[in-house]
Design an enzyme around this catalytic site. Structure first.
Site, PDB file in Angstrom:
ATOM      1  N   LYS A 195      66.793  69.831  49.692  1.00 22.87           N
ATOM      2  CA  LYS A 195      65.772  69.975  50.739  1.00 22.87           C
ATOM      3  C   LYS A 195      66.318  70.493  52.070  1.00 22.87           C
ATOM      4  O   LYS A 195      65.561  70.578  53.041  1.00 22.87           O
ATOM      5  CB  LYS A 195      65.043  68.652  50.949  1.00 22.87           C
ATOM      6  CG  LYS A 195      65.881  67.559  51.569  1.00 22.87           C
ATOM      7  CD  LYS A 195      65.005  66.352  51.861  1.00 22.87           C
ATOM      8  CE  LYS A 195      65.783  65.331  52.657  1.00 22.87           C
ATOM      9  NZ  LYS A 195      65.028  64.148  52.988  1.00 22.87           N
ATOM     10  N   ASP A 242      60.446  63.920  47.238  1.00 22.66           N
ATOM     11  CA  ASP A 242      61.487  63.073  46.667  1.00 22.66           C
ATOM     12  C   ASP A 242      61.911  61.962  47.610  1.00 22.66           C
ATOM     13  O   ASP A 242      62.315  62.232  48.742  1.00 22.66           O
ATOM     14  CB  ASP A 242      62.696  63.971  46.345  1.00 22.66           C
ATOM     15  CG  ASP A 242      63.665  63.263  45.436  1.00 22.66           C
ATOM     16  OD1 ASP A 242      63.225  62.474  44.599  1.00 22.66           O
ATOM     17  OD2 ASP A 242      64.878  63.499  45.595  1.00 22.66           O
ATOM     18  N   VAL A 243      61.805  60.742  47.142  1.00 29.24           N
ATOM     19  CA  VAL A 243      62.351  59.604  47.890  1.00 29.24           C
ATOM     20  C   VAL A 243      63.097  58.709  46.901  1.00 29.24           C
ATOM     21  O   VAL A 243      62.811  58.734  45.708  1.00 29.24           O
ATOM     22  CB  VAL A 243      61.249  58.762  48.585  1.00 29.24           C
ATOM     23  CG1 VAL A 243      60.646  59.491  49.758  1.00 29.24           C
ATOM     24  CG2 VAL A 243      60.161  58.339  47.606  1.00 29.24           C
ATOM     25  N   CYS A 258      75.488  57.148  41.737  1.00 33.62           N
ATOM     26  CA  CYS A 258      74.541  56.247  42.396  1.00 33.62           C
ATOM     27  C   CYS A 258      75.126  54.845  42.419  1.00 33.62           C
ATOM     28  O   CYS A 258      75.720  54.408  41.441  1.00 33.62           O
ATOM     29  CB  CYS A 258      73.276  56.300  41.553  1.00 33.62           C
ATOM     30  SG  CYS A 258      72.190  54.942  41.820  1.00 33.62           S
ATOM     31  N   THR A 284      73.013  52.263  43.701  1.00 37.47           N
ATOM     32  CA  THR A 284      71.844  51.435  44.010  1.00 37.47           C
ATOM     33  C   THR A 284      71.834  50.113  43.227  1.00 37.47           C
ATOM     34  O   THR A 284      71.529  49.062  43.772  1.00 37.47           O
ATOM     35  CB  THR A 284      70.549  52.227  43.722  1.00 37.47           C
ATOM     36  OG1 THR A 284      70.497  53.300  44.653  1.00 37.47           O
ATOM     37  CG2 THR A 284      69.302  51.374  43.877  1.00 37.47           C
ATOM     38  N   MET A 318      73.220  61.798  47.125  1.00 30.31           N
ATOM     39  CA  MET A 318      72.543  62.212  48.358  1.00 30.31           C
ATOM     40  C   MET A 318      72.366  61.040  49.325  1.00 30.31           C
ATOM     41  O   MET A 318      71.978  61.232  50.470  1.00 30.31           O
ATOM     42  CB  MET A 318      71.189  62.852  48.034  1.00 30.31           C
ATOM     43  CG  MET A 318      71.304  64.169  47.277  1.00 30.31           C
ATOM     44  SD  MET A 318      72.445  65.348  48.039  1.00 30.31           S
ATOM     45  CE  MET A 318      71.534  65.835  49.480  1.00 30.31           C
ATOM     46  N   THR A 345      67.378  70.209  14.338  1.00 28.58           N
ATOM     47  CA  THR A 345      67.496  70.487  12.901  1.00 28.58           C
ATOM     48  C   THR A 345      67.824  69.215  12.110  1.00 28.58           C
ATOM     49  O   THR A 345      67.518  69.118  10.934  1.00 28.58           O
ATOM     50  CB  THR A 345      68.561  71.568  12.611  1.00 28.58           C
ATOM     51  OG1 THR A 345      69.815  71.117  13.106  1.00 28.58           O
ATOM     52  CG2 THR A 345      68.211  72.894  13.232  1.00 28.58           C
TER      53      THR A 345
HETATM   54  P1  5GP Z   1      73.300  62.282  37.282  1.00 30.56           P
HETATM   55  O1  5GP Z   1      72.702  63.443  36.575  1.00 30.56           O
HETATM   56  O2  5GP Z   1      74.491  62.648  38.101  1.00 30.56           O
HETATM   57  O3  5GP Z   1      73.567  61.106  36.387  1.00 30.56           O
HETATM   58  O4  5GP Z   1      72.171  61.747  38.280  1.00 30.56           O
HETATM   59  C1  5GP Z   1      71.553  62.586  39.191  1.00 30.56           C
HETATM   60  C2  5GP Z   1      70.411  61.834  39.850  1.00 30.56           C
HETATM   61  O5  5GP Z   1      70.921  60.714  40.605  1.00 30.56           O
HETATM   62  C3  5GP Z   1      69.639  62.625  40.874  1.00 30.56           C
HETATM   63  O6  5GP Z   1      68.717  63.514  40.313  1.00 30.56           O
HETATM   64  C4  5GP Z   1      68.986  61.528  41.712  1.00 30.56           C
HETATM   65  O7  5GP Z   1      67.814  61.036  41.127  1.00 30.56           O
HETATM   66  C5  5GP Z   1      70.025  60.429  41.673  1.00 30.56           C
HETATM   67  N1  5GP Z   1      70.824  60.385  42.909  1.00 30.56           N
HETATM   68  C6  5GP Z   1      71.408  61.404  43.575  1.00 30.56           C
HETATM   69  N2  5GP Z   1      72.102  60.963  44.637  1.00 30.56           N
HETATM   70  C7  5GP Z   1      71.964  59.633  44.655  1.00 30.56           C
HETATM   71  C8  5GP Z   1      72.427  58.602  45.524  1.00 30.56           C
HETATM   72  O8  5GP Z   1      73.184  58.810  46.467  1.00 30.56           O
HETATM   73  N3  5GP Z   1      72.015  57.333  45.242  1.00 30.56           N
HETATM   74  C9  5GP Z   1      71.183  57.066  44.188  1.00 30.56           C
HETATM   75  N4  5GP Z   1      70.795  55.817  44.011  1.00 30.56           N
HETATM   76  N5  5GP Z   1      70.760  58.003  43.331  1.00 30.56           N
HETATM   77  C10 5GP Z   1      71.138  59.270  43.562  1.00 30.56           C
END
Ligand code: 5GP
Length: 341
Positions: free
Chosen positions: A77, A123-124, A181, A183, A264, A312
């Site tokens: 973004k 996106d949030v 991530c 979280t 991010m 397949t």
């Molecule tokens: P990957 O494909 O690397 O397993 O996951 C990518 C996804 O992780 C992204 O599309 C987004 O939804 C999520 N993501 C990206 N950055 C962050 C972050 O800093 N924290 C969290 N919790 N999720 C993230």
């Protein structure tokens, strides 16, 4: 307080059961999918796999390579209109991203007016907030013709709400499953991805909306499993990290080349884009170095080859057929790791 006892599954917890079928070659599989978006009243045709809207992989260079193969790039973004100057964009193969802050609104309006995109992703990290739903509604009112994507959520009631009262055409599913991530560790909140996709696709398809399985793909087989669970699209960041088309410069360590990949919500991303971490929040992402993998076209071939091969084994001629042909078996081991270390 209550405890839900039923088991929730991740990609690693299942395999497809192979089935007898009449397919003779991987070339018999058609990976193109045609979808109709009921709110935007638009059709789309392509390979329903996309990059995450992260600044390390949702890049213009990635778009240039992936669009040639029929895959989508979800731009991060932070691009402005000057970044897209002199670039020819096919609206079928890119998605613009925005957030719910006031600064996002102005930049997004300008981009929509100039580029006339087909897709916009709102996106949030936490799609359960009321402000998110209100923002979605405002975008739907203002741009009835846009294919609106929004997320992230992981439960059926929120999928129904975001579709029926928000007007989202596509809902992004995933919470805490991304490779960079943190979280789940920071908050204790999460949802195993395969179950999230099974439950949310069921809810979404009931109300005529589509879903993206977002994050957690470690191997091409996980993409097949996401489609098997009912995903209409699959989004990945890590699979597309570390390529020529990914952002950042190559860094060498002990003779091996790497590119950085970070969340991010990581300290790296927050410092880069906002210059600070606000005092009321903490980082929910991390940074890692990914071994350089060369041009992304090789990875795309591996992803699509894996997907065709899965089809397949189970008798699916198209991606749409995968869930119909899928029987998942729960397993307690994925691979023989004797030589992995
Ligand atoms: P990957 O494909 O690397 O397993 O996951 C990518 C996804 O992780 C992204 O599309 C987004 O939804 C999520 N993501 C990206 N950055 C962050 C972050 O800093 N924290 C969290 N919790 N999720 C993230």
């Amino acid at each position: 307080m209550r405890i839900e006892e039923d088991i929730k599954l991740d990609f690693k917890d299942v395999f497809f059961r192979p089935k007898r079928n009449d397919m003779s070659s991987r070339a018999d599989v058609d990976l193109n999918r045609k979808l109709y978006f009921k709110y935007a009243k638009k059709e789309w045709d392509g390979i329903p796999i996309m990059t995450s809207n992260m600044d390390s992989v949702g890049t213009i260079d990635m778009y240039k390579s992936l669009s040639k193969k029929g895959l989508l790039t979800c731009f991060h973004k932070f691009y402005t209109i000057t970044d897209f100057k002199d670039i020819e964009l096919d609206p079928n193969y890119y998605i613009l991203s925005t957030g719910i802050r006031d600064v996002d609104k102005e930049r997004t309006r300008e981009l929509i007016n100039e580029l006339k995109p087909k897709f916009l992703c709102i996106d949030v990290a936490n799609g359960y907030s009321h402000k998110f739903l209100e923002t979605v509604r405002k975008y739907r009112e203002e741009y009835p013709e846009l294919v609106l994507i929004g997320g992230n959520v992981v439960s059926r009631e929120m999928v129904e709400e975001l579709s029926l009262s928000g007007g989202l055409d596509i809902i992004k599913i995933g919470l805490g499953n991304g490779s960079v991530c943190t979280t789940r560790l920071q908050t204790g909140v999460g949802y195993p991805q395969l179950s999230a996709v099974i439950e949310c696709s069921d809810a979404a398809h009931g109300v005529g909306t589509h879903i993206i399985s977002d994050g957690g793909v470690q191997h091409p087989g996980d993409i097949a499993k996401a489609f098997g669970a009912g995903a209409d699209f699959v989004m990945s960041g890590s699979l597309f990290a570390g390529h020529t088309e990914s952002a950042g410069t190559l860094e060498e360590k002990d003779g091996v080349m790497y590119k950085s990949y970070y969340g991010m919500s990581s300290t790296t991303a927050m410092m880069k884009h906002y210059g600070k971490i606000e005092t009321h929040r903490s980082s929910e992402g991390k940074k890692t170095m990914v071994k350089y993998k060369g041009d992304v076209e090789h990875t795309v071939q591996s992803i699509l080859g894996g997907l065709r091969s899965c089809c397949t084994y189970i008798g699916a001629k198209t991606i749409k057929d995968i869930p119909k042909c899928a029987t998942f078996m729960r397993v307690n081991r994925q691979v023989n790791d004797l030589f992995n270390n």
